[in-house]
Design a protein around this motif. Structure first.
Motif, PDB file in Angstrom:
ATOM      1  N   ASP A 111      48.267  40.874  44.572  1.00  0.00           N
ATOM      2  CA  ASP A 111      48.284  40.091  45.819  1.00  0.00           C
ATOM      3  C   ASP A 111      46.887  39.595  46.155  1.00  0.00           C
ATOM      4  OD1 ASP A 111      50.944  40.846  46.037  1.00  0.00           O
ATOM      5  OD2 ASP A 111      50.547  42.435  47.516  1.00  0.00           O
ATOM      6  N   PHE A 112      46.775  38.278  46.372  1.00  0.00           N
ATOM      7  CA  PHE A 112      45.544  37.702  46.904  1.00  0.00           C
ATOM      8  C   PHE A 112      45.748  37.607  48.414  1.00  0.00           C
ATOM      9  CE2 PHE A 112      42.823  33.573  47.084  1.00  0.00           C
ATOM     10  CZ  PHE A 112      41.768  34.277  47.637  1.00  0.00           C
ATOM     11  N   VAL A 113      45.225  38.593  49.113  1.00  0.00           N
ATOM     12  CA  VAL A 113      45.512  38.728  50.542  1.00  0.00           C
ATOM     13  C   VAL A 113      44.675  37.775  51.385  1.00  0.00           C
ATOM     14  CG1 VAL A 113      45.524  40.332  52.505  1.00  0.00           C
ATOM     15  CG2 VAL A 113      46.131  41.149  50.212  1.00  0.00           C
ATOM     16  N   ARG A 114      43.381  37.711  51.092  1.00  0.00           N
ATOM     17  CA  ARG A 114      42.493  36.910  51.942  1.00  0.00           C
ATOM     18  C   ARG A 114      41.314  36.411  51.135  1.00  0.00           C
ATOM     19  NH1 ARG A 114      41.742  40.593  55.118  1.00  0.00           N
ATOM     20  NH2 ARG A 114      43.626  40.226  56.339  1.00  0.00           N
ATOM     21  N   GLY A 115      40.949  35.140  51.386  1.00  0.00           N
ATOM     22  CA  GLY A 115      39.799  34.552  50.717  1.00  0.00           C
ATOM     23  C   GLY A 115      39.998  33.072  50.479  1.00  0.00           C
ATOM     24  N   GLU A 116      38.926  32.415  50.067  1.00  0.00           N
ATOM     25  CA  GLU A 116      39.014  30.995  49.739  1.00  0.00           C
ATOM     26  C   GLU A 116      39.801  30.803  48.441  1.00  0.00           C
ATOM     27  OE1 GLU A 116      35.116  29.317  49.543  1.00  0.00           O
ATOM     28  OE2 GLU A 116      34.583  29.906  51.602  1.00  0.00           O
ATOM     29  N   ARG A 117      40.393  29.641  48.292  1.00  0.00           N
ATOM     30  CA  ARG A 117      41.126  29.327  47.064  1.00  0.00           C
ATOM     31  C   ARG A 117      40.214  29.553  45.864  1.00  0.00           C
ATOM     32  NH1 ARG A 117      45.463  26.325  45.093  1.00  0.00           N
ATOM     33  NH2 ARG A 117      45.048  25.122  43.194  1.00  0.00           N
ATOM     34  N   GLN A 118      40.720  30.261  44.868  1.00  0.00           N
ATOM     35  CA  GLN A 118      39.912  30.569  43.689  1.00  0.00           C
ATOM     36  C   GLN A 118      40.799  30.879  42.495  1.00  0.00           C
ATOM     37  OE1 GLN A 118      38.024  34.723  44.190  1.00  0.00           O
ATOM     38  NE2 GLN A 118      38.467  34.066  46.312  1.00  0.00           N
TER      39      GLN A 118
ATOM     40  N   ALA B 137      36.815  38.268  48.056  1.00  0.00           N
ATOM     41  CA  ALA B 137      38.269  38.259  48.221  1.00  0.00           C
ATOM     42  C   ALA B 137      38.750  39.645  48.636  1.00  0.00           C
ATOM     43  CB  ALA B 137      38.956  37.829  46.924  1.00  0.00           C
ATOM     44  N   GLU B 138      39.884  39.663  49.302  1.00  0.00           N
ATOM     45  CA  GLU B 138      40.595  40.895  49.603  1.00  0.00           C
ATOM     46  C   GLU B 138      41.880  40.904  48.780  1.00  0.00           C
ATOM     47  OE1 GLU B 138      39.405  43.331  51.388  1.00  0.00           O
ATOM     48  OE2 GLU B 138      37.614  42.190  52.011  1.00  0.00           O
ATOM     49  N   LEU B 139      42.072  41.945  47.997  1.00  0.00           N
ATOM     50  CA  LEU B 139      43.210  42.029  47.089  1.00  0.00           C
ATOM     51  C   LEU B 139      44.008  43.293  47.366  1.00  0.00           C
ATOM     52  CD1 LEU B 139      41.279  41.315  43.757  1.00  0.00           C
ATOM     53  CD2 LEU B 139      42.356  39.607  45.239  1.00  0.00           C
ATOM     54  N   GLU B 140      45.249  43.272  46.924  1.00  0.00           N
ATOM     55  CA  GLU B 140      46.051  44.483  46.838  1.00  0.00           C
ATOM     56  C   GLU B 140      46.777  44.452  45.500  1.00  0.00           C
ATOM     57  OE1 GLU B 140      48.569  44.502  50.268  1.00  0.00           O
ATOM     58  OE2 GLU B 140      46.996  45.259  51.609  1.00  0.00           O
TER      59      GLU B 140
ATOM     60  N   VAL C  30      45.138  31.172  33.421  1.00  0.00           N
ATOM     61  CA  VAL C  30      44.372  30.982  34.643  1.00  0.00           C
ATOM     62  C   VAL C  30      45.299  30.521  35.765  1.00  0.00           C
ATOM     63  CG1 VAL C  30      42.434  29.790  35.727  1.00  0.00           C
ATOM     64  CG2 VAL C  30      42.324  30.391  33.291  1.00  0.00           C
ATOM     65  N   PHE C  31      45.205  31.208  36.907  1.00  0.00           N
ATOM     66  CA  PHE C  31      45.990  30.841  38.078  1.00  0.00           C
ATOM     67  C   PHE C  31      45.042  30.507  39.229  1.00  0.00           C
ATOM     68  CE2 PHE C  31      48.909  33.311  35.571  1.00  0.00           C
ATOM     69  CZ  PHE C  31      50.144  32.722  35.784  1.00  0.00           C
ATOM     70  N   GLN C  32      45.209  29.305  39.797  1.00  0.00           N
ATOM     71  CA  GLN C  32      44.495  28.937  41.011  1.00  0.00           C
ATOM     72  C   GLN C  32      45.353  29.388  42.188  1.00  0.00           C
ATOM     73  OE1 GLN C  32      41.506  27.480  41.353  1.00  0.00           O
ATOM     74  NE2 GLN C  32      41.094  27.156  39.169  1.00  0.00           N
ATOM     75  N   LEU C  33      44.842  30.337  42.948  1.00  0.00           N
ATOM     76  CA  LEU C  33      45.637  30.913  44.027  1.00  0.00           C
ATOM     77  C   LEU C  33      45.017  30.635  45.387  1.00  0.00           C
ATOM     78  CD1 LEU C  33      46.572  34.480  42.672  1.00  0.00           C
ATOM     79  CD2 LEU C  33      47.856  32.345  42.428  1.00  0.00           C
ATOM     80  N   ASN C  34      45.875  30.379  46.356  1.00  0.00           N
ATOM     81  CA  ASN C  34      45.490  30.393  47.755  1.00  0.00           C
ATOM     82  C   ASN C  34      45.729  31.802  48.287  1.00  0.00           C
ATOM     83  OD1 ASN C  34      44.948  27.559  47.884  1.00  0.00           O
ATOM     84  ND2 ASN C  34      47.162  27.207  47.971  1.00  0.00           N
ATOM     85  N   GLU C  35      45.059  32.159  49.371  1.00  0.00           N
ATOM     86  CA  GLU C  35      45.331  33.452  49.967  1.00  0.00           C
ATOM     87  C   GLU C  35      46.805  33.539  50.359  1.00  0.00           C
ATOM     88  OE1 GLU C  35      42.767  33.876  53.351  1.00  0.00           O
ATOM     89  OE2 GLU C  35      43.997  32.568  54.608  1.00  0.00           O
ATOM     90  N   GLN C  36      47.315  34.760  50.384  1.00  0.00           N
ATOM     91  CA  GLN C  36      48.713  35.024  50.678  1.00  0.00           C
ATOM     92  C   GLN C  36      49.646  34.572  49.542  1.00  0.00           C
ATOM     93  OE1 GLN C  36      49.997  36.683  53.783  1.00  0.00           O
ATOM     94  NE2 GLN C  36      47.864  37.312  53.442  1.00  0.00           N
ATOM     95  N   GLN C  37      49.132  34.625  48.325  1.00  0.00           N
ATOM     96  CA  GLN C  37      49.971  34.398  47.144  1.00  0.00           C
ATOM     97  C   GLN C  37      49.916  35.646  46.251  1.00  0.00           C
ATOM     98  OE1 GLN C  37      48.518  30.495  45.599  1.00  0.00           O
ATOM     99  NE2 GLN C  37      50.628  29.818  45.979  1.00  0.00           N
ATOM    100  N   SER C  38      50.980  35.827  45.474  1.00  0.00           N
ATOM    101  CA  SER C  38      51.110  37.014  44.625  1.00  0.00           C
ATOM    102  C   SER C  38      51.488  36.634  43.204  1.00  0.00           C
ATOM    103  CB  SER C  38      52.182  37.968  45.182  1.00  0.00           C
ATOM    104  OG  SER C  38      51.855  38.427  46.468  1.00  0.00           O
ATOM    105  N   LEU C  39      51.102  37.490  42.263  1.00  0.00           N
ATOM    106  CA  LEU C  39      51.515  37.367  40.870  1.00  0.00           C
ATOM    107  C   LEU C  39      52.266  38.630  40.472  1.00  0.00           C
ATOM    108  CD1 LEU C  39      48.204  36.039  39.220  1.00  0.00           C
ATOM    109  CD2 LEU C  39      50.188  34.674  39.935  1.00  0.00           C
ATOM    110  N   PHE C  40      53.440  38.451  39.873  1.00  0.00           N
ATOM    111  CA  PHE C  40      54.179  39.577  39.296  1.00  0.00           C
ATOM    112  C   PHE C  40      54.007  39.551  37.786  1.00  0.00           C
ATOM    113  CE2 PHE C  40      56.562  39.627  43.321  1.00  0.00           C
ATOM    114  CZ  PHE C  40      56.744  40.995  43.506  1.00  0.00           C
ATOM    115  N   PHE C  41      53.748  40.719  37.203  1.00  0.00           N
ATOM    116  CA  PHE C  41      53.674  40.871  35.747  1.00  0.00           C
ATOM    117  C   PHE C  41      54.960  41.576  35.314  1.00  0.00           C
ATOM    118  CE2 PHE C  41      49.469  40.455  37.376  1.00  0.00           C
ATOM    119  CZ  PHE C  41      48.790  39.687  36.447  1.00  0.00           C
ATOM    120  N   GLY C  42      56.003  40.760  35.051  1.00  0.00           N
ATOM    121  CA  GLY C  42      57.328  41.320  34.884  1.00  0.00           C
ATOM    122  C   GLY C  42      57.643  42.126  36.130  1.00  0.00           C
TER     123      GLY C  42
ATOM    124  N   ILE D 153      41.717  46.361  47.289  1.00  0.00           N
ATOM    125  CA  ILE D 153      40.458  46.141  46.568  1.00  0.00           C
ATOM    126  C   ILE D 153      39.647  45.081  47.300  1.00  0.00           C
ATOM    127  CG2 ILE D 153      39.397  45.374  44.402  1.00  0.00           C
ATOM    128  CD1 ILE D 153      41.937  46.311  42.963  1.00  0.00           C
ATOM    129  N   HIS D 154      38.414  45.413  47.595  1.00  0.00           N
ATOM    130  CA  HIS D 154      37.502  44.463  48.231  1.00  0.00           C
ATOM    131  C   HIS D 154      36.551  43.898  47.175  1.00  0.00           C
ATOM    132  CE1 HIS D 154      34.699  42.633  51.051  1.00  0.00           C
ATOM    133  NE2 HIS D 154      33.710  43.341  50.504  1.00  0.00           N
TER     134      HIS D 154
END
Length: 373
Positions: free
Chosen positions: A270-277, A354-357, A252-264, A328-329
């Motif tokens: 990318d969590f582009v926009r939205g409340e922390r979740q 959330a808005e994702l890429e 589980v990752f708690q992300l703020n908007e404008q944070q990204s996760l790389f899988f290797g 992804i919306h």
């Protein structure tokens, strides 16, 4: 001299054209075995002498040619899928090929689900997914070929629906098809009988017909290669990293908007926009997840792919197509998964939306679905 013989020689067990080059492809036979009588491929040899069938693969167009003949038979069709990559391993076009033959869905690798999973809820989820695909199996059976879970019910269900028919076994590569067929061979087959050649007019189909005690056959079709699965694109040594070897431990990752996760170096979220979740990742423990700021993500990937961000290694990174971006919306109140075929999925339980890429190698299947867990 050997190559000249192979050009005119087919396996006397299954009819496939013989070759001595690639052990993973159909028709492989060691050169020293070309002098044996009968001349049979390694796959048929292992069935006849060791009660085992090895996994081989066939590309999609050739596989669909094989499926096209099933509708004219009287058979039970056993479709094996991988619960870890359900959408990626499902043959959605199956209904139009099998005619009125009953379909039995065998969902493999249930041992990979987190230990707290409710299998009844999983079955209900599968039924909803199948309804969307127009698939109507006579039964859904949950098994683990690796852990020997569910085999008793598998065999009972097979007896119930076979009713003296042949058994066609179909599935994608890496879904555990060979292990299940080996179980069928041990329980049903009279291996004193010879393997039989299966040839339709004008073509040799790359299938093996394994005789059963009642004169019918288990018909083993090669695994279909779906290039939309990440597991088909990586180097062979990285497949084991992609495919979990034990129950998945959600991260589980708690992300703020404008944070990204790389899988290797295989995918980026990318969590582009939205409340922390929170975002829950269901992937193999061998895939290291790295968090960074979105503004640094491109630079990080360019400098560290194949080194800090791996698999794949730098030597194998060129095997993959370039990453393609998918916006992804996520609506408010959504409870969905973002599935990356062959890698795993990210669960999103978003109250605020959330808005994702999501960036995956071009051609890899990305699915948005109702949450599995």
């Amino acid at each position: 001299m050997v190559e000249e013989v192979i050009e005119i020689t087919n396996c006397e067990g299954c009819g496939v054209k013989l070759q001595t080059v690639d052990t993973a492809k159909l028709g492989f036979i060691p050169e020293q075995a070309l002098t044996r009588v009968p001349i049979i491929c390694q796959r048929c040899f292992r069935i006849k002498h060791y009660n085992e069938v090895s996994s081989v693969a066939l590309h999609q167009d050739d596989f669909l040619q094989i499926l096209g003949h099933i509708g004219g038979t009287q058979s039970l069709v056993v479709h094996i899928v991988d619960i870890f990559d359900f959408e990626g391993s499902l043959i959605g076009s199956l209904p139009r090929f099998i005619g009125t033959n009953p379909l039995m869905l065998v969902v493999n690798k249930v041992d990979l689900l987190p230990k707290v999973s409710n299998l009844n809820k999983i079955v209900n989820w599968i039924q909803r997914q199948l309804k969307e695909q127009g698939l109507k199996p006579v039964e859904i059976v949950m098994v683990s070929a690796k852990k020997n879970i569910g085999f008793e019910r598998f065999m009972q269900t097979l007896d119930k629906h076979r009713a003296g028919k042949d058994i066609y076994v179909v599935g994608a590569t890496n879904v555990g098809k060979s292990t299940l067929i080996n179980r069928l061979i041990r329980d049903y087959s009279d291996l004193e009988a010879e393997l039989t050649t299966s040839q339709y007019p004008g073509t040799t189909l790359d299938i093996v017909k394994i005789p059963l005690d009642d004169g019918k056959f288990i018909i083993d079709t090669p695994g279909i290669v779906y290039k939309h699965r990440l597991s088909e694109l990586v180097a062979k040594k990285d497949i084991q990293a992609l495919l979990p070897s034990e129950a998945i431990k959600p991260m589980v990752f708690q992300l703020n908007e404008q944070q990204s996760l790389f899988f290797g170096a295989l995918a980026r979220f990318d969590f582009v926009r939205g409340e922390r979740q929170s975002f829950t990742c269901y992937v193999s423990s061998a895939i290291k997840i790295h968090r960074t700021k979105l503004e640094k993500a491109d630079e990080l990937y360019a400098e560290h792919r194949g080194v800090m961000l791996k698999p794949p290694t730098l030597a194998d990174i060129e095997l993959l197509p370039p990453l393609a971006k998918h916006p992804i919306h996520i609506k408010k109140g959504s409870n969905i998964d973002v599935l990356i075929s062959g890698l795993g999925w990210i669960k999103i339980n978003s109250l605020a939306g959330a808005e994702l890429e999501v960036h995956v190698p071009k051609g890899v299947k990305l699915s948005i679905r109702e949450s599995l867990i």
